[in-house]
Design a protein around this motif. Structure first.
Motif, PDB file in Angstrom:
ATOM      1  N   PHE A  97       0.854  -1.309  -0.063  1.00 19.31           N
ATOM      2  CA  PHE A  97      -0.143  -0.146  -0.134  1.00 19.31           C
ATOM      3  C   PHE A  97       0.905   1.201  -0.107  1.00 19.31           C
ATOM      4  O   PHE A  97       1.704   1.389   0.910  1.00 19.31           O
ATOM      5  N   TYR A  98       0.881   2.283  -1.044  1.00 18.16           N
ATOM      6  CA  TYR A  98       1.658   3.278  -1.111  1.00 18.16           C
ATOM      7  C   TYR A  98       0.905   4.435  -0.248  1.00 18.16           C
ATOM      8  O   TYR A  98       0.065   5.044  -0.765  1.00 18.16           O
ATOM      9  N   GLY A  99       1.465   4.664   0.976  1.00 21.62           N
ATOM     10  CA  GLY A  99       0.947   5.580   1.889  1.00 21.62           C
ATOM     11  C   GLY A  99      -0.155   5.006   2.565  1.00 21.62           C
ATOM     12  O   GLY A  99      -0.480   3.856   2.805  1.00 21.62           O
ATOM     13  N   GLU A 100      -0.930   5.887   3.246  1.00 21.90           N
ATOM     14  CA  GLU A 100      -1.876   5.559   4.260  1.00 21.90           C
ATOM     15  C   GLU A 100      -2.998   4.931   3.860  1.00 21.90           C
ATOM     16  O   GLU A 100      -3.591   4.909   2.545  1.00 21.90           O
ATOM     17  N   ILE A 101      -3.659   3.815   4.146  1.00 20.73           N
ATOM     18  CA  ILE A 101      -4.866   3.151   3.911  1.00 20.73           C
ATOM     19  C   ILE A 101      -6.068   4.180   4.533  1.00 20.73           C
ATOM     20  O   ILE A 101      -6.214   4.071   5.790  1.00 20.73           O
ATOM     21  N   PRO A 102      -6.844   4.831   3.615  1.00 24.96           N
ATOM     22  CA  PRO A 102      -7.792   5.884   4.172  1.00 24.96           C
ATOM     23  C   PRO A 102      -8.771   5.219   4.774  1.00 24.96           C
ATOM     24  O   PRO A 102      -9.223   4.132   4.463  1.00 24.96           O
ATOM     25  N   CYS A 103      -9.514   5.815   5.595  1.00 28.63           N
ATOM     26  CA  CYS A 103     -10.827   5.710   6.077  1.00 28.63           C
ATOM     27  C   CYS A 103     -11.819   6.490   5.616  1.00 28.63           C
ATOM     28  O   CYS A 103     -11.733   7.789   5.657  1.00 28.63           O
ATOM     29  N   ALA A 104     -12.834   5.954   4.835  1.00 28.54           N
ATOM     30  CA  ALA A 104     -13.903   6.793   4.047  1.00 28.54           C
ATOM     31  C   ALA A 104     -14.675   7.488   5.272  1.00 28.54           C
ATOM     32  O   ALA A 104     -14.807   7.229   6.136  1.00 28.54           O
ATOM     33  N   ARG A 105     -15.231   8.698   4.845  1.00 25.93           N
ATOM     34  CA  ARG A 105     -15.989   9.524   5.679  1.00 25.93           C
ATOM     35  C   ARG A 105     -17.433   8.687   5.958  1.00 25.93           C
ATOM     36  O   ARG A 105     -17.728   7.767   5.460  1.00 25.93           O
ATOM     37  N   SER A 106     -17.948   9.255   7.104  1.00 26.19           N
ATOM     38  CA  SER A 106     -19.166   8.348   7.454  1.00 26.19           C
ATOM     39  C   SER A 106     -20.369   8.922   6.317  1.00 26.19           C
ATOM     40  O   SER A 106     -20.326   9.832   5.739  1.00 26.19           O
ATOM     41  N   LEU A 107     -21.146   8.124   6.272  1.00 24.90           N
ATOM     42  CA  LEU A 107     -22.326   8.410   5.374  1.00 24.90           C
ATOM     43  C   LEU A 107     -23.312   9.433   6.204  1.00 24.90           C
ATOM     44  O   LEU A 107     -23.350   9.331   7.239  1.00 24.90           O
ATOM     45  N   THR A 108     -23.829  10.118   5.197  1.00 27.84           N
ATOM     46  CA  THR A 108     -25.077  11.036   5.919  1.00 27.84           C
ATOM     47  C   THR A 108     -26.085  10.223   6.192  1.00 27.84           C
ATOM     48  O   THR A 108     -26.500   9.007   5.720  1.00 27.84           O
ATOM     49  N   PRO A 109     -27.305  10.587   7.109  1.00 28.92           N
ATOM     50  CA  PRO A 109     -28.304   9.936   7.382  1.00 28.92           C
ATOM     51  C   PRO A 109     -29.216   9.671   6.058  1.00 28.92           C
ATOM     52  O   PRO A 109     -29.735   8.357   6.060  1.00 28.92           O
ATOM     53  N   GLU A 110     -29.023  10.504   5.222  1.00 31.51           N
ATOM     54  CA  GLU A 110     -29.814  10.203   3.878  1.00 31.51           C
ATOM     55  C   GLU A 110     -29.275   9.356   3.128  1.00 31.51           C
ATOM     56  O   GLU A 110     -29.834   8.233   2.396  1.00 31.51           O
ATOM     57  N   GLU A 111     -27.968   9.242   3.082  1.00 27.43           N
ATOM     58  CA  GLU A 111     -27.254   8.322   2.299  1.00 27.43           C
ATOM     59  C   GLU A 111     -27.305   6.849   2.873  1.00 27.43           C
ATOM     60  O   GLU A 111     -27.389   5.854   2.242  1.00 27.43           O
ATOM     61  N   ILE A 112     -27.475   6.885   4.434  1.00 30.71           N
ATOM     62  CA  ILE A 112     -27.766   5.352   4.946  1.00 30.71           C
ATOM     63  C   ILE A 112     -29.234   4.934   4.674  1.00 30.71           C
ATOM     64  O   ILE A 112     -29.461   3.827   4.207  1.00 30.71           O
ATOM     65  N   ASP A 113     -30.250   5.966   4.448  1.00 27.91           N
ATOM     66  CA  ASP A 113     -31.331   5.448   4.661  1.00 27.91           C
ATOM     67  C   ASP A 113     -31.718   4.970   2.983  1.00 27.91           C
ATOM     68  O   ASP A 113     -32.642   4.090   2.993  1.00 27.91           O
ATOM     69  N   GLN A 114     -31.321   5.615   1.953  1.00 23.98           N
ATOM     70  CA  GLN A 114     -31.905   5.232   0.820  1.00 23.98           C
ATOM     71  C   GLN A 114     -30.411   4.617  -0.184  1.00 23.98           C
ATOM     72  O   GLN A 114     -29.696   5.349   0.006  1.00 23.98           O
ATOM     73  N   ASN A 115     -30.624   3.568  -0.535  1.00 18.28           N
ATOM     74  CA  ASN A 115     -29.343   3.055  -1.441  1.00 18.28           C
ATOM     75  C   ASN A 115     -28.187   2.948  -0.670  1.00 18.28           C
ATOM     76  O   ASN A 115     -26.960   3.379  -1.054  1.00 18.28           O
ATOM     77  N   TYR A 116     -28.240   2.623   0.486  1.00 18.57           N
ATOM     78  CA  TYR A 116     -27.226   2.547   1.427  1.00 18.57           C
ATOM     79  C   TYR A 116     -25.978   1.857   0.942  1.00 18.57           C
ATOM     80  O   TYR A 116     -24.794   2.233   0.929  1.00 18.57           O
ATOM     81  N   GLU A 117     -26.119   0.489  -0.050  1.00 18.22           N
ATOM     82  CA  GLU A 117     -24.905  -0.110  -0.181  1.00 18.22           C
ATOM     83  C   GLU A 117     -24.372   0.654  -1.334  1.00 18.22           C
ATOM     84  O   GLU A 117     -23.028   0.533  -1.632  1.00 18.22           O
ATOM     85  N   THR A 118     -25.323   1.106  -2.387  1.00 17.89           N
ATOM     86  CA  THR A 118     -24.455   2.088  -3.458  1.00 17.89           C
ATOM     87  C   THR A 118     -23.883   3.101  -3.061  1.00 17.89           C
ATOM     88  O   THR A 118     -22.466   3.261  -3.252  1.00 17.89           O
ATOM     89  N   ASN A 119     -24.304   3.781  -1.833  1.00 14.04           N
ATOM     90  CA  ASN A 119     -23.788   4.938  -1.509  1.00 14.04           C
ATOM     91  C   ASN A 119     -22.307   4.636  -0.560  1.00 14.04           C
ATOM     92  O   ASN A 119     -21.352   5.377  -0.494  1.00 14.04           O
ATOM     93  N   THR A 120     -22.222   3.254  -0.222  1.00 15.86           N
ATOM     94  CA  THR A 120     -21.014   3.056   0.440  1.00 15.86           C
ATOM     95  C   THR A 120     -19.876   2.896  -0.533  1.00 15.86           C
ATOM     96  O   THR A 120     -18.816   3.339  -0.148  1.00 15.86           O
ATOM     97  N   GLY A 121     -20.359   2.514  -1.758  1.00 14.96           N
ATOM     98  CA  GLY A 121     -19.371   2.268  -2.998  1.00 14.96           C
ATOM     99  C   GLY A 121     -18.983   3.811  -3.505  1.00 14.96           C
ATOM    100  O   GLY A 121     -17.917   4.039  -3.639  1.00 14.96           O
TER     101      GLY A 121
END
Lengths: 227, 227, 227, 227
Positions: free
Chosen positions: A120-144
């Motif tokens: 891994f070249y550099g830090e392995i990042p942590c993606a930002r938290s999903l918003t409540p809206e992103e969690i509520d609708q199409n959660y798995e799509t929004n994760t991607g």
């Protein structure tokens, strides 16, 4: 397609063997770019009873093309990653315990040493938290989509993995086997980084020179590691 | 009754296989609600030599109905839980090391991520310490009563496990197998929560939205995980 | 004597099986009190190649009575413990990693829970460091004497184990098998106590009532645990 | 030479068995001092498929003398160590997780107890970081030179191992088997030292008397440990 199924099946079976999954908490997929179809583990099926025939074939619109079972509930995440990262041929998601602990702390893994820098070249990042809206609708799509957002301006083949905040890791590679390989490395690197941070009040990342040396002695045109 | 015995026997045997018990430190029971009888491991018998025939049948007054051996010394605790939680079909007690460490610290396990949220809706609570009187008389019964007290106003099927202060975990499910499954998850979640707390000065629980999403994509009428 | 040799052999072989030893770092002995002879592992012999015939018989003056090989270099420590603790029938020394970590920190293990209280009544003490003189001359004998000193006024059958500062644990029991059993418990208890201390700023020992309840439901005339 | 190959092969195969390597992250070599040739693992070959015939023979100028495959990319480091330490007959490099964590924290391992003192006389040092120039040109050679620099005025047979900052451990011995033995000990000692430091605010090394006693009861002319 049978070859790809066999390959993805074997990559899936490596997860329990490498100690990366408890019960059904993981899935591997692999894509045939020429046909724009990917093969993925069915949802909620135990590894002990999994067979290559049970794997599900999905197209890049997310439609099931072949298979009797439902694909993994994480299928829309895999789909977004295949869309965003054209060089990726295989994807893995697990809840492996060290990487998940970093994800739960919402903290990227700094490059503390050459084991990390070899893959891994550099830090392995942590993606930002999903918003409540992103969690509520199409959660798995929004994760991607949030993972893709994290890699804007980054080369996903140089950093073949990510942490999803309060969730767990995804990793990838040129094919399903390499994606699992990177999942194993990510778990090992997460474990050692945890301990490194607990051995000193403040630890610094490995020098950029050392990171460059190790990454590029294994990757790219000047690589001299291996046969 | 032979079916239930076989089921409870197999659930007991899964404990050493999953690394949850040292020596005889654990026991599983399962209940037949229609007959108001439950089957439980005998006290102090090694897992290597345990047979289905050795399991003990107990009624809801705590009387032994069948079996040559003494039932587990924790039988009165199981009994109180079957009385208090009518939907519970199986119960497990272990001294599994991560969950027991939290119990020894008398600390509930916050929900730091989706692995937890997939199985336990919110914090896994730690029951209050027993008073000297509760310890002195009917200790095992009181252990069950204090767990029931902890779940006043809570749905035990949404949080299928608890920690007993300075002691260890109990978990449960619709049957003995599911109870063991939840014991395995509890142990894994306890391990990752410990590490999560050590990666940051202060960590927060996963957002309520994320907890809802994960718990309810696997449980209840809108579940879409699995087949 | 052949029976005792077989027993001590089997107890020795349990150490690698339970993960308590690396290479040759451990030894078990067992005594025949009527004949005042004890049987102990030979020094520096690998567990894979160990046979019952290789075990060495030593008398209570520390003289070898039978055997072609040198007895464990820790033999004088075992000898002092057999002299000081007349009820002890078997002794184990290991460098098992959790117990040794506590020993290296020169810290006794507080009783944080019922797993500990089921076997050890109160703290597992750490013996004081040896003086330079005690190290220089008759080191192994002095190791035993300092353990005996630690138990002045304590019942060694109630606390069947000890830590030696900057060294590792010794444990014992009515016979060699029970001594190994207690070594396994000591290691497990050391692991959970470490984690317990890291889950809270300050942790307290389990209440005396709870400790009494658990220890005496398994030991002494009012015991009701087991068959 | 076939004998040496077999010996080095067996030593290499012990690494995965002892849990010291993930994938190909480790290599063992062994030297024939009379012929000034050493045998080393080929680069990037999996342990599962490794055969004695694949091992590569290299001379003390670093030239390949025999073998179809490329030698380990760490070969120049082994070479410098054989040059600098004339008593060394075998060398091991791994990324074993506990030792690597200390290396990543760039911290030597203090001697906290007798397990350490039985094999390593005093602290296991961490070599200084390489300069950007040393990394850029002849990186693997410079890694060996910096290790040799670390042992100026020290006896490498008394401290048969070292940590390389942000990288991992090297260890050695009179032959390849002993070098692996020391790698196993180093990993175990690194694990226990980590935990020791976490059990107390400040921990001190074991007394010099105790270190002397344990090291010299196993090493040198007054040794009395073993047969």
């Amino acid at each position: 397609m049978e070859d790809l199924k066999q390959q993805v099946y074997e990559a899936n079976m490596e997860l329990p063997r490498e100690g990366l999954v408890t019960y059904t908490w993981g899935n591997v997929s692999g894509i045939d770019r020429s046909r724009e179809l990917f093969v993925i583990k069915p949802s909620g099926v135990d590894y002990e009873s999994l067979t290559p025939e049970q794997l599900v074939v999905v197209d890049l619109n997310g439609e099931k093309v072949e298979g009797d079972l439902n694909p993994s509930s994480d299928t829309p995440t895999h789909l977004e990653l295949y869309r965003a990262f054209p060089e990726v041929g295989g994807i893995v998601h697990t809840h492996s315990s060290w990487a998940t602990s970093w994800a739960q702390a919402a903290k990227g893994i700094p490059c503390y040493g050459t084991t990390h820098a070899d893959y891994f070249y550099g830090e392995i990042p942590c993606a930002r938290s999903l918003t409540p809206e992103e969690i509520d609708q199409n959660y798995e799509t929004n994760t991607g989509l949030v993972i893709a957002e994290t890699f804007m301006g980054k080369n996903p083949m140089y950093v073949p993995g990510v942490l999803c905040a309060n969730h767990g890791p995804f990793s990838w590679g040129r094919n399903a086997g390499e994606a699992v390989h990177n999942a194993v490395v990510l778990e090992e690197v997460a474990k050692m980084a945890y301990r490194t941070e607990h051995l000193r009040k403040s630890v610094e990342a490995a020098s950029q020179d050392l990171q460059d040396k190790h990454f590029f002695r294994k990757h790219g045109e000047h690589a001299y590691y291996g046969q």
